[in-house]
Design a protein around this motif. Structure first.
Motif, short mmCIF file in Angstrom:
data_model
loop_
_atom_site.label_atom_id
_atom_site.label_comp_id
_atom_site.label_asym_id
_atom_site.label_seq_id
_atom_site.Cartn_x
_atom_site.Cartn_y
_atom_site.Cartn_z
N SER A 57 0.86 -1.18 0.00
CA SER A 57 0.00 0.00 0.00
C SER A 57 0.89 1.23 0.00
CB SER A 57 -0.91 0.01 1.23
OG SER A 57 -0.13 0.07 2.42
N GLY A 58 0.31 2.38 -0.36
CA GLY A 58 1.12 3.59 -0.33
C GLY A 58 0.77 4.54 -1.45
N PHE A 59 1.80 4.98 -2.19
CA PHE A 59 1.64 6.05 -3.17
C PHE A 59 2.37 5.68 -4.47
CE2 PHE A 59 1.53 7.69 1.09
CZ PHE A 59 0.48 8.60 1.10
N ALA A 60 1.78 6.12 -5.59
CA ALA A 60 2.45 6.01 -6.88
C ALA A 60 3.21 7.31 -7.13
CB ALA A 60 1.43 5.78 -7.99
N SER A 61 4.38 7.18 -7.77
CA SER A 61 5.24 8.35 -8.04
C SER A 61 5.70 8.32 -9.48
CB SER A 61 6.46 8.32 -7.11
OG SER A 61 7.45 9.23 -7.54
N ASP A 62 5.92 9.51 -10.05
CA ASP A 62 6.46 9.59 -11.40
C ASP A 62 7.97 9.82 -11.40
OD1 ASP A 62 6.66 12.20 -10.58
OD2 ASP A 62 5.47 13.04 -12.22
N GLY A 63 8.59 9.80 -10.22
CA GLY A 63 10.03 10.02 -10.12
C GLY A 63 10.44 11.47 -10.17
N ARG A 64 9.46 12.37 -10.31
CA ARG A 64 9.75 13.81 -10.36
C ARG A 64 9.13 14.56 -9.19
NH1 ARG A 64 9.16 15.83 -16.63
NH2 ARG A 64 10.98 14.73 -17.49
N GLY A 65 8.73 13.81 -8.18
CA GLY A 65 8.15 14.44 -7.01
C GLY A 65 6.64 14.48 -6.99
N ASN A 66 5.99 14.04 -8.07
CA ASN A 66 4.53 14.02 -8.11
C ASN A 66 4.01 12.69 -7.58
OD1 ASN A 66 4.21 16.59 -9.45
ND2 ASN A 66 5.02 15.59 -11.28
N LEU A 67 3.07 12.74 -6.65
CA LEU A 67 2.53 11.55 -6.02
C LEU A 67 1.03 11.44 -6.24
CD1 LEU A 67 4.29 11.60 -2.51
CD2 LEU A 67 4.98 10.32 -4.53
N SER A 68 0.55 10.21 -6.24
CA SER A 68 -0.89 9.96 -6.26
C SER A 68 -1.45 10.16 -4.87
CB SER A 68 -1.15 8.52 -6.71
OG SER A 68 -0.71 7.62 -5.69
N GLY A 69 -2.76 9.98 -4.73
CA GLY A 69 -3.34 9.89 -3.40
C GLY A 69 -2.93 8.57 -2.76
N GLN A 70 -3.26 8.40 -1.49
CA GLN A 70 -2.89 7.16 -0.80
C GLN A 70 -3.73 6.00 -1.35
OE1 GLN A 70 -3.00 7.38 3.44
NE2 GLN A 70 -1.83 5.51 3.70
N LEU A 71 -3.04 4.92 -1.70
CA LEU A 71 -3.66 3.79 -2.38
C LEU A 71 -3.74 2.58 -1.47
CD1 LEU A 71 -1.65 4.33 -5.68
CD2 LEU A 71 -4.02 5.03 -5.24
N ASP A 72 -4.87 1.87 -1.55
CA ASP A 72 -5.09 0.74 -0.66
C ASP A 72 -4.18 -0.44 -0.97
OD1 ASP A 72 -7.10 2.16 0.60
OD2 ASP A 72 -8.68 1.35 -0.69
N CYS A 73 -4.13 -0.85 -2.25
CA CYS A 73 -3.33 -2.02 -2.64
C CYS A 73 -2.67 -1.74 -3.98
CB CYS A 73 -4.20 -3.27 -2.78
SG CYS A 73 -5.00 -3.82 -1.27
N SER A 122 -3.78 7.76 -12.68
CA SER A 122 -3.74 7.89 -14.14
C SER A 122 -3.19 9.24 -14.57
CB SER A 122 -5.14 7.66 -14.73
OG SER A 122 -6.05 8.64 -14.28
N THR A 123 -3.43 10.28 -13.79
CA THR A 123 -2.93 11.60 -14.15
C THR A 123 -1.42 11.63 -14.24
OG1 THR A 123 -4.85 12.72 -13.20
CG2 THR A 123 -2.84 14.03 -13.48
N ILE A 124 -0.74 11.10 -13.22
CA ILE A 124 0.73 11.13 -13.26
C ILE A 124 1.27 10.07 -14.20
CG2 ILE A 124 0.91 12.15 -10.96
CD1 ILE A 124 1.74 9.42 -9.88
N GLU A 125 0.56 8.94 -14.35
CA GLU A 125 0.99 7.91 -15.30
C GLU A 125 0.98 8.44 -16.72
OE1 GLU A 125 -0.01 3.37 -14.05
OE2 GLU A 125 -1.71 4.63 -14.59
N HIS A 126 -0.13 9.02 -17.12
CA HIS A 126 -0.27 9.46 -18.51
C HIS A 126 0.73 10.57 -18.82
CE1 HIS A 126 -4.69 7.88 -18.50
NE2 HIS A 126 -3.79 6.92 -18.44
N ALA A 127 0.95 11.46 -17.87
CA ALA A 127 1.94 12.52 -18.09
C ALA A 127 3.34 11.91 -18.22
CB ALA A 127 1.90 13.52 -16.94
#
Length: 447
Positions: A57-73, A122-127
């Motif tokens: 669990s935790g957060f997705a990152s794009d490696g540039r400091g942008n994070l998703s919201g907290q994710l369950d799994c 999806s926002t940080i993934e697509h970017a």
């Protein structure tokens, strides 16, 4: 195998879920932790061993400091960063296979909340994947499956080494979405309980979409691949693994089904893992029963006054109409005519099929058949697609069979599905068959 494991997971869910529902706990975060913990257990049992995968669990990152919201799994590979004094991690989007947002009950409010939460992924993934950084370092996610899906959906080869391929604005938009889908993680909303009927679930999604028409973030690529509400699911037909062909330019990209939700979840995750690691034929079992989708949403790209977007079409259905559509049906190969069979055999043998081939045109003319008629029938099989005047196979392994009845059949047989269909037919009728064709070496991805 996939059906057996899905039934095993469903058994675990049936046994453990009532225990959580009866737990004498009123503390909302603790309740959430219990249902997320059950989800962790199901996912850990669902992913094959030996692939270096984890459920965190935790957060997705794009490696540039942008994070998703907290994710369950999250189903992840590679290495992430563990946050100090917590059980949460930060994981780069390129190493995330799937993201699951868990809800004890999924009704309209929870649907909106979970949808918005997954959009932060999806926002940080697509970017990321549309940037220069995202086009490198992702060798385990080939674009070939998306290109093949595009060919099956549209009947057109996406890329060719022999020359430039041009498409309409609408086709370009679909190809762009399919490529993003191939690179991005599988996003799932898992509601343990939810709407009492498939119809009310569909209506809630339509109402949510209608409230956001014209807003950014509600195109096909933004929708989760799978939304589960109790025993009903909304499913994205992006070719990985479920697909619907275009209908008059519309892409029926979202459908509903009462089919086992955990089987659907396995289908999405295992399809991605199979593309990444190659599991072979044994993974899918007999694979002779396929899901039947009840179309819900259709999208069509449009450019109005120089501004691009998507038109939306809703496929309405009441309870009676939904109940008439079976959840599954038996798979069968494509039954084709002799002319289609002969041209498919040429393609399987590595020979060309084109409207400027005098030998082919003369033979068809002698049979009173036009090339365009045969071409159109072949395109409907989704085994071939067109490039200019030529037809090309879009399968990994196309095989042809002549049945004792004199009928001709053709199918993709890379998973052995056609072999199993023939064996079942032989067992049922005592027939024998003859076969043509073999491994295909000139599919669009070169496999």
């Amino acid at each position: 195998m996939i059906r057996t494991i899905a039934e095993l997971l469903s058994g675990i869910l049936r046994e453990e879920l009532p225990k959580l529902d009866k737990a004498p706990v009123k503390h909302a975060p603790t309740i959430g932790d219990m249902y997320e913990g059950l989800s962790f257990e199901l996912l850990n049992r669902a992913i094959p061993n030996g692939l270096g995968l984890q459920v965190v669990s935790g957060f997705a990152s794009d490696g540039r400091g942008n994070l998703s919201g907290q994710l369950d799994c999250m189903v992840v590979q590679g290495e992430g960063e563990k946050l100090p004094y917590t059980n949460s991690h930060i994981w780069h989007v390129k190493d995330i296979v799937a993201v699951i947002e868990v809800k004890k009950r999924l009704y309209s409010a929870e649907l909106r909340d979970a949808f918005a939460q997954l959009k932060t992924v999806s926002t940080i993934e697509h970017a990321h994947y549309q940037s220069g950084d995202g086009r490198v370092g992702n060798s385990d996610r080939s674009a070939a499956p998306a290109i093949r899906t595009f060919a099956e959906m549209t009947g057109k080869i996406a890329w060719s080494a022999t020359g430039e391929v041009t498409f309409s604005y609408e086709e370009e938009a679909i190809l762009h979405v399919l490529l993003l889908e191939q690179l991005s993680s599988i996003r799932v909303i898992l509601g343990m309980h939810g709407f009492k009927s498939e119809r009310t679930f569909r209506s809630s999604m339509v109402e949510y979409l209608e409230q956001n028409i014209g807003k950014a973030g509600f195109g096909p690529a933004d929708f989760p691949q799978l939304i589960i509400s109790g025993g009903n699911s909304l499913v994205k037909a992006n070719g990985r693994p479920f697909m619907m062909s275009l209908v008059d330019g519309w892409w029926p990209f979202y459908f509903s089904t009462p089919e086992n939700p955990l089987r659907l979840l396995l289908e999405f995750i295992w399809t991605r893992l199979d593309e990444m690691h190659g599991f072979g034929r044994d993974l899918w079992g007999e694979d002779l029963e396929i899901e039947v989708g009840r179309a819900l949403l259709g999208f069509r790209a449009a450019c109005i006054d120089g501004k691009g977007g998507w038109e939306v079409q809703v496929y309405e259905a009441d309870d009676a109409a939904l109940s008439k559509v079976p959840a599954t049906e038996q798979w069968s190969p494509e039954f084709v005519g002799m002319e289609e069979f002969v041209l498919l055999a040429r393609l399987c043998q590595g020979e060309g099929v084109s409207s400027d081939n005098p030998e082919i045109m003369s033979w068809l003319d002698s049979r009173g058949i036009t090339y365009d008629d045969v071409r159109n029938r072949l395109l409907k099989t989704r085994l071939v697609a067109s490039y200019g005047k030529s037809l090309e196979l879009v399968t990994k392994k196309c095989q042809l069979v002549i049945l004792p009845t004199g009928e001709y059949v053709a199918a993709e047989n890379s998973t052995g599905r056609l072999d199993r269909w023939i064996l079942r037919r032989i067992a049922a009728s005592g027939e024998s068959t003859s076969r043509e064709g073999g491994d295909v070496t000139n599919s669009p991805d070169g496999q």
